[in-house]
Design a protein around this motif. Structure first.
Motif, short mmCIF file in Angstrom:
data_model
loop_
_atom_site.label_atom_id
_atom_site.label_comp_id
_atom_site.label_asym_id
_atom_site.label_seq_id
_atom_site.Cartn_x
_atom_site.Cartn_y
_atom_site.Cartn_z
N LYS A 68 52.90 45.22 54.29
CA LYS A 68 52.51 44.79 52.95
C LYS A 68 53.12 45.71 51.89
O LYS A 68 53.60 45.24 50.84
N VAL A 69 53.12 47.00 52.16
CA VAL A 69 53.70 47.95 51.22
C VAL A 69 55.18 47.66 51.02
O VAL A 69 55.69 47.63 49.90
N GLN A 70 55.90 47.44 52.12
CA GLN A 70 57.33 47.17 52.03
C GLN A 70 57.60 45.89 51.25
O GLN A 70 58.53 45.81 50.44
N SER A 71 56.77 44.88 51.46
CA SER A 71 56.92 43.62 50.73
C SER A 71 56.76 43.84 49.23
O SER A 71 57.54 43.32 48.42
N LEU A 72 55.76 44.63 48.84
CA LEU A 72 55.55 44.91 47.42
C LEU A 72 56.68 45.75 46.85
O LEU A 72 57.10 45.55 45.70
N ARG A 73 57.19 46.68 47.63
CA ARG A 73 58.33 47.50 47.18
C ARG A 73 59.54 46.63 46.89
O ARG A 73 60.31 46.89 45.96
N ASN A 74 59.71 45.58 47.70
CA ASN A 74 60.84 44.68 47.51
C ASN A 74 60.70 43.83 46.25
O ASN A 74 61.70 43.39 45.67
N GLU A 75 59.46 43.60 45.83
CA GLU A 75 59.20 42.70 44.71
C GLU A 75 58.96 43.40 43.38
O GLU A 75 59.16 42.80 42.32
N ILE A 76 58.50 44.65 43.42
CA ILE A 76 58.11 45.36 42.20
C ILE A 76 59.01 46.58 42.00
O ILE A 76 59.02 47.50 42.83
N GLN A 77 59.73 46.59 40.92
CA GLN A 77 60.69 47.65 40.65
C GLN A 77 60.00 48.99 40.42
O GLN A 77 58.99 49.07 39.73
N ASN A 78 60.56 50.05 41.02
CA ASN A 78 60.09 51.42 40.82
C ASN A 78 58.62 51.59 41.18
O ASN A 78 57.90 52.38 40.56
N LEU A 79 58.15 50.88 42.20
CA LEU A 79 56.75 50.95 42.61
C LEU A 79 56.46 52.30 43.24
O LEU A 79 57.11 52.70 44.21
N MET A 80 55.46 53.00 42.71
CA MET A 80 55.08 54.32 43.21
C MET A 80 53.82 54.28 44.06
O MET A 80 53.74 54.96 45.08
N CYS A 81 52.81 53.53 43.63
CA CYS A 81 51.55 53.54 44.37
C CYS A 81 50.78 52.25 44.18
O CYS A 81 51.09 51.44 43.30
N ILE A 82 49.78 52.08 45.05
CA ILE A 82 48.98 50.86 45.08
C ILE A 82 47.51 51.25 45.02
O ILE A 82 47.06 52.13 45.76
N GLU A 83 46.76 50.60 44.14
CA GLU A 83 45.33 50.88 43.98
C GLU A 83 44.60 49.62 43.58
O GLU A 83 45.14 48.51 43.76
N MET A 84 43.37 49.73 43.04
CA MET A 84 42.53 48.55 42.88
C MET A 84 42.00 48.32 41.45
O MET A 84 41.18 47.42 41.26
N GLU A 85 42.46 49.10 40.48
CA GLU A 85 41.86 48.97 39.14
C GLU A 85 42.83 49.04 37.97
O GLU A 85 42.62 48.40 36.94
N GLY A 86 43.85 49.86 38.05
CA GLY A 86 44.62 50.26 36.88
C GLY A 86 45.19 49.14 36.04
O GLY A 86 45.14 49.17 34.81
N ALA A 87 45.77 48.11 36.68
CA ALA A 87 46.39 47.04 35.91
C ALA A 87 45.36 46.19 35.19
O ALA A 87 45.67 45.59 34.14
N ALA A 88 44.15 46.11 35.72
CA ALA A 88 43.07 45.40 35.01
C ALA A 88 42.68 46.17 33.76
O ALA A 88 42.45 45.58 32.69
N VAL A 89 42.59 47.49 33.88
CA VAL A 89 42.35 48.34 32.71
C VAL A 89 43.44 48.13 31.67
O VAL A 89 43.17 47.97 30.47
N ALA A 90 44.68 48.10 32.14
CA ALA A 90 45.82 47.93 31.24
C ALA A 90 45.76 46.61 30.50
O ALA A 90 46.06 46.53 29.29
N GLN A 91 45.38 45.53 31.19
CA GLN A 91 45.31 44.23 30.53
C GLN A 91 44.24 44.20 29.45
O GLN A 91 44.47 43.69 28.35
N VAL A 92 43.07 44.75 29.75
CA VAL A 92 42.00 44.78 28.74
C VAL A 92 42.44 45.59 27.52
O VAL A 92 42.24 45.16 26.37
#
Length: 255
Positions: free
Chosen positions: A179-203
């Motif tokens: 799953k990590v490798q799949s996300l690395r292939n799709e998301i440029q410069n991906l450093m880490c994976i978590e469960m909250e940050g992008a939701a915070v960013a959208q709000v």
């Protein structure tokens, strides 16, 4: 200036509350909001709980009820960049919701937030710079006083790296190297994976409020993630995140 501080670890909130001059505590939406002063700055501190909905709800309250000018969000994450190790620190410059996919509908791209037309939420450069400086200062000046030598040795931490890059969020605790490798292939410069940050960013984006998200790498987001996570969070990561926040709060200003 009023700063909202929200974290995904109860331990870091405890450490920060002990350094605050708390003037009031309010219970809203099953969360305790600590209102007071931290290193001369007015702050509201809260434990967000886990996952995108919980984080979004918490940050919405910080913005709508308390009228914060800046949101700081922290916690741990699984490393996606192969060069990162346990204890390294990621400062987000972009945040993506990796479980958002409306591409089966005409006109939408994978990861795009419907109606916003945005795939990645960007953090202001000046805040990224200050967050990175704060992390580097904590590592050089405070880390060894906060975390025992035995714990640092157990997790093979000497001088953690501080990197800037993309953070991916989703309502999944990723413990799968494929799953990590799949996300690395799709998301440029991906450093880490978590469960909250992008939701915070959208709000924050929707309310036009500045924000910063940084994460401490607790595992490799692989099949060993659940083995590494609990002890590291308790004995090391919570010290890292609270320590970096303290330095950041001392230095931050808003124009």
């Amino acid at each position: 200036m009023l700063i909202g501080i929200s974290g995904a670890m109860q331990e870091e909130i405890q450490f920060l509350s002990e350094s605050m001059k708390i003037s009031e505590t309010k219970t809203i939406g099953m969360r305790e909001f600590y209102i007071g002063e931290l290193f001369g700055k007015d702050v509201v501190l809260v434990f967000s709980r886990y996952g995108k909905v919980a984080a979004a709800s918490t940050v919405t309250t910080l913005i709508e009820v308390f009228k914060v000018d800046l949101v700081v969000f922290t916690g741990v994450a699984g490393g996606a960049e192969k060069t990162l190790n346990i204890g390294d620190i990621v400062i987000a410059d972009k945040l993506v919701q990796h479980d958002m996919d409306a591409s089966a509908l005409p006109g939408f791209r994978k990861f795009e937030i419907p109606l916003l037309g945005i795939e990645a939420f960007e953090v202001p450069e000046k805040i990224i710079t200050l967050a990175k400086q704060s992390a580097l200062h904590y590592i050089s000046e405070n880390m060894k006083a906060d975390v025992s030598k035995s714990d640092l040795e157990e997790f093979n931490i000497t001088t953690p790296n501080v990197v800037v890059g993309t953070v991916a969020s989703g309502d999944i605790f990723v413990a799968d190297s494929q799953k990590v490798q799949s996300l690395r292939n799709e998301i440029q410069n991906l450093m880490c994976i978590e469960m909250e940050g992008a939701a915070v960013a959208q709000v924050c984006y929707e309310h036009n409020v500045d924000f910063i998200v940084f994460r401490v790498i607790s595992d490799k987001a692989d099949e060993e993630a659940t083995i590494n996570f609990p002890k590291f969070k308790k004995n090391a990561a919570s010290h890292f995140t609270s320590g970096i926040i303290k330095r950041f709060i001392k230095s931050v200003t808003l124009d």
